[in-house]
Design a protein around this motif. Sequence first.
Motif, PDB file in Angstrom:
ATOM      1  N   VAL A 128      -6.882 129.007  35.925  1.00  0.00           N
ATOM      2  CA  VAL A 128      -7.486 128.261  37.028  1.00  0.00           C
ATOM      3  C   VAL A 128      -8.631 127.428  36.460  1.00  0.00           C
ATOM      4  CG1 VAL A 128      -8.700 128.361  39.231  1.00  0.00           C
ATOM      5  CG2 VAL A 128      -6.886 130.009  38.738  1.00  0.00           C
ATOM      6  N   VAL A 129      -8.477 126.124  36.558  1.00  0.00           N
ATOM      7  CA  VAL A 129      -9.514 125.179  36.115  1.00  0.00           C
ATOM      8  C   VAL A 129     -10.198 124.696  37.389  1.00  0.00           C
ATOM      9  CG1 VAL A 129      -9.987 123.039  34.875  1.00  0.00           C
ATOM     10  CG2 VAL A 129      -8.115 124.533  34.125  1.00  0.00           C
ATOM     11  N   HIS A 130     -11.461 125.086  37.584  1.00  0.00           N
ATOM     12  CA  HIS A 130     -12.068 124.855  38.892  1.00  0.00           C
ATOM     13  C   HIS A 130     -13.368 124.077  38.814  1.00  0.00           C
ATOM     14  CE1 HIS A 130     -15.210 128.009  38.437  1.00  0.00           C
ATOM     15  NE2 HIS A 130     -14.287 128.643  37.740  1.00  0.00           N
ATOM     16  N   ASP A 131     -13.672 123.395  39.923  1.00  0.00           N
ATOM     17  CA  ASP A 131     -14.918 122.650  40.066  1.00  0.00           C
ATOM     18  C   ASP A 131     -16.083 123.606  40.305  1.00  0.00           C
ATOM     19  OD1 ASP A 131     -13.542 120.296  39.794  1.00  0.00           O
ATOM     20  OD2 ASP A 131     -13.482 119.840  41.939  1.00  0.00           O
ATOM     21  N   GLY A 132     -17.304 123.068  40.209  1.00  0.00           N
ATOM     22  CA  GLY A 132     -18.484 123.891  40.374  1.00  0.00           C
ATOM     23  C   GLY A 132     -18.800 124.228  41.810  1.00  0.00           C
ATOM     24  N   LEU A 133     -18.322 123.429  42.775  1.00  0.00           N
ATOM     25  CA  LEU A 133     -18.660 123.648  44.178  1.00  0.00           C
ATOM     26  C   LEU A 133     -17.696 124.595  44.884  1.00  0.00           C
ATOM     27  CD1 LEU A 133     -19.679 120.028  45.234  1.00  0.00           C
ATOM     28  CD2 LEU A 133     -21.170 121.952  44.658  1.00  0.00           C
ATOM     29  N   ILE A 134     -16.774 125.180  44.150  1.00  0.00           N
ATOM     30  CA  ILE A 134     -15.826 126.113  44.751  1.00  0.00           C
ATOM     31  C   ILE A 134     -16.544 127.402  45.143  1.00  0.00           C
ATOM     32  CG2 ILE A 134     -13.726 127.441  44.343  1.00  0.00           C
ATOM     33  CD1 ILE A 134     -13.342 124.410  44.477  1.00  0.00           C
ATOM     34  N   ASP A 135     -16.321 127.871  46.377  1.00  0.00           N
ATOM     35  CA  ASP A 135     -16.901 129.148  46.778  1.00  0.00           C
ATOM     36  C   ASP A 135     -16.333 130.251  45.874  1.00  0.00           C
ATOM     37  OD1 ASP A 135     -17.016 131.760  48.318  1.00  0.00           O
ATOM     38  OD2 ASP A 135     -18.144 130.456  49.675  1.00  0.00           O
ATOM     39  N   PRO A 136     -17.198 131.076  45.260  1.00  0.00           N
ATOM     40  CA  PRO A 136     -16.713 132.104  44.327  1.00  0.00           C
ATOM     41  C   PRO A 136     -15.678 133.042  44.933  1.00  0.00           C
ATOM     42  CG  PRO A 136     -19.104 131.878  44.165  1.00  0.00           C
ATOM     43  CD  PRO A 136     -18.670 131.046  45.340  1.00  0.00           C
ATOM     44  N   SER A 137     -15.748 133.281  46.243  1.00  0.00           N
ATOM     45  CA  SER A 137     -14.805 134.204  46.860  1.00  0.00           C
ATOM     46  C   SER A 137     -13.376 133.669  46.850  1.00  0.00           C
ATOM     47  CB  SER A 137     -15.227 134.522  48.298  1.00  0.00           C
ATOM     48  OG  SER A 137     -15.161 133.363  49.120  1.00  0.00           O
ATOM     49  N   ILE A 138     -13.212 132.356  46.696  1.00  0.00           N
ATOM     50  CA  ILE A 138     -11.865 131.791  46.617  1.00  0.00           C
ATOM     51  C   ILE A 138     -11.141 132.320  45.392  1.00  0.00           C
ATOM     52  CG2 ILE A 138     -10.583 129.640  46.219  1.00  0.00           C
ATOM     53  CD1 ILE A 138     -12.552 128.232  48.055  1.00  0.00           C
ATOM     54  N   LEU A 139     -11.892 132.579  44.338  1.00  0.00           N
ATOM     55  CA  LEU A 139     -11.283 133.058  43.099  1.00  0.00           C
ATOM     56  C   LEU A 139     -10.790 134.499  43.224  1.00  0.00           C
ATOM     57  CD1 LEU A 139     -13.729 131.479  40.492  1.00  0.00           C
ATOM     58  CD2 LEU A 139     -11.503 130.617  41.251  1.00  0.00           C
ATOM     59  N   ASP A 140     -11.117 135.175  44.321  1.00  0.00           N
ATOM     60  CA  ASP A 140     -10.602 136.530  44.532  1.00  0.00           C
ATOM     61  C   ASP A 140      -9.088 136.526  44.721  1.00  0.00           C
ATOM     62  OD1 ASP A 140     -13.177 137.485  44.375  1.00  0.00           O
ATOM     63  OD2 ASP A 140     -13.457 137.668  46.553  1.00  0.00           O
ATOM     64  N   TYR A 141      -8.529 135.366  45.090  1.00  0.00           N
ATOM     65  CA  TYR A 141      -7.082 135.269  45.246  1.00  0.00           C
ATOM     66  C   TYR A 141      -6.362 135.162  43.905  1.00  0.00           C
ATOM     67  CZ  TYR A 141      -7.881 134.353  50.231  1.00  0.00           C
ATOM     68  OH  TYR A 141      -8.241 134.456  51.548  1.00  0.00           O
ATOM     69  N   VAL A 142      -7.098 134.912  42.849  1.00  0.00           N
ATOM     70  CA  VAL A 142      -6.507 134.705  41.525  1.00  0.00           C
ATOM     71  C   VAL A 142      -6.206 136.061  40.883  1.00  0.00           C
ATOM     72  CG1 VAL A 142      -6.895 133.707  39.243  1.00  0.00           C
ATOM     73  CG2 VAL A 142      -7.787 132.562  41.285  1.00  0.00           C
ATOM     74  N   PRO A 143      -5.043 136.228  40.248  1.00  0.00           N
ATOM     75  CA  PRO A 143      -4.727 137.506  39.600  1.00  0.00           C
ATOM     76  C   PRO A 143      -5.777 137.887  38.559  1.00  0.00           C
ATOM     77  CG  PRO A 143      -2.789 136.090  39.691  1.00  0.00           C
ATOM     78  CD  PRO A 143      -3.950 135.253  40.133  1.00  0.00           C
ATOM     79  N   ALA A 144      -5.965 139.185  38.377  1.00  0.00           N
ATOM     80  CA  ALA A 144      -6.994 139.666  37.453  1.00  0.00           C
ATOM     81  C   ALA A 144      -6.764 139.176  36.024  1.00  0.00           C
ATOM     82  CB  ALA A 144      -7.037 141.193  37.496  1.00  0.00           C
ATOM     83  N   HIS A 145      -5.494 139.007  35.656  1.00  0.00           N
ATOM     84  CA  HIS A 145      -5.201 138.603  34.275  1.00  0.00           C
ATOM     85  C   HIS A 145      -5.431 137.118  34.035  1.00  0.00           C
ATOM     86  CE1 HIS A 145      -1.386 137.419  36.249  1.00  0.00           C
ATOM     87  NE2 HIS A 145      -1.389 136.451  35.342  1.00  0.00           N
ATOM     88  N   ALA A 146      -5.560 136.343  35.086  1.00  0.00           N
ATOM     89  CA  ALA A 146      -5.649 134.888  34.931  1.00  0.00           C
ATOM     90  C   ALA A 146      -7.002 134.478  34.357  1.00  0.00           C
ATOM     91  CB  ALA A 146      -5.422 134.199  36.269  1.00  0.00           C
ATOM     92  N   GLN A 147      -6.980 133.445  33.546  1.00  0.00           N
ATOM     93  CA  GLN A 147      -8.217 132.913  32.960  1.00  0.00           C
ATOM     94  C   GLN A 147      -8.845 131.910  33.916  1.00  0.00           C
ATOM     95  OE1 GLN A 147      -7.665 131.020  29.157  1.00  0.00           O
ATOM     96  NE2 GLN A 147      -9.843 130.549  28.895  1.00  0.00           N
ATOM     97  N   ARG A 148     -10.142 132.008  34.095  1.00  0.00           N
ATOM     98  CA  ARG A 148     -10.884 131.106  34.971  1.00  0.00           C
ATOM     99  C   ARG A 148     -11.767 130.208  34.103  1.00  0.00           C
ATOM    100  NH1 ARG A 148      -9.841 135.919  36.903  1.00  0.00           N
ATOM    101  NH2 ARG A 148      -9.577 136.337  39.142  1.00  0.00           N
ATOM    102  N   ILE A 149     -11.613 128.907  34.277  1.00  0.00           N
ATOM    103  CA  ILE A 149     -12.361 127.940  33.461  1.00  0.00           C
ATOM    104  C   ILE A 149     -13.119 127.003  34.394  1.00  0.00           C
ATOM    105  CG2 ILE A 149     -12.235 126.114  31.728  1.00  0.00           C
ATOM    106  CD1 ILE A 149      -9.551 127.315  30.838  1.00  0.00           C
ATOM    107  N   SER A 150     -14.444 127.016  34.319  1.00  0.00           N
ATOM    108  CA  SER A 150     -15.267 126.114  35.135  1.00  0.00           C
ATOM    109  C   SER A 150     -15.459 124.789  34.409  1.00  0.00           C
ATOM    110  CB  SER A 150     -16.632 126.745  35.415  1.00  0.00           C
ATOM    111  OG  SER A 150     -17.475 125.810  36.070  1.00  0.00           O
TER     112      SER A 150
END
Length: 262
Positions: free
Chosen positions: A40-62
């Motif tokens: 998941v490549v995400h913007d800075g204004l994304i509410d952090p709780s939205i990332l709760d939908y992302v699987p635990a194994h997925a990489q998060r890149i701001s």
Amino acid sequence: MASLLDPQARGKVILVGAGPGDPGLLTLRAVEALKIADIVVHDGLIDPSILDYVPAHAQRISVAKQRARHTLPQEAINALIVAHVKAGSIVVRLKGGDPFVFGRGGEEVEAVRAAGLPVEVVPGVSAALGCAAEAMLPLTHRDWSSAVSFVAGQCKGLSEQDWSGLAGQGRTLVIYMGVANARAIADKLMTDGVAPEMPVAVLERGTLPNARALRTLLADLGDLVERDAVASPAIIIVGEVVLLSDAENRLAAFASQAEALA
């Protein structure tokens, strides 16, 4: 063609609109995409709780961007996305608002297509629509406005931008990213013939905690932003429909301000 939820659909990009902030405004399609993401490549204004939908194994890149200071330039973001897709990952590019409304989503789609890779777009609630709805401010109204336009307020060469006819009686103008240039924007519109007493709303942090809906007249826009320390994210709405957001309590105040400007 594999569907969005097909676990065999490897190596693709999904541009997802996260809406203006409130996680409750995510579409079902957006949640489905997040749940199958590898990256998941995400913007800075994304509410952090939205990332709760992302699987635990997925990489998060701001790749958070701020005015005049970017974590990565757009070209590097494009290259990052393409590289991960070429490695076989499902990459969700999570963007605030709608990807195709001042989100540079078009550039990212072009980059992915140029690399010969598959891409999908999941639209989101744009900041203009979400923030205006929260403020009970209709962007169009059969008695007040039959047209609405969207412009970016921080474009280079603002004074050379042709906004003639976009604001005025019967029209609504929505300005994204305009807080820093609010005074120059007001001067530009008045120079182009928009009345100084035209109602204006500044919607700060719309749909988020501590949201504010500030209303004034065009001539006072720059002073309002400075006086109330308005900060991004915020949108500016210019038009008579601003009166409808709180008509009974605001009409007298606007009439008083307009008389003072006369």
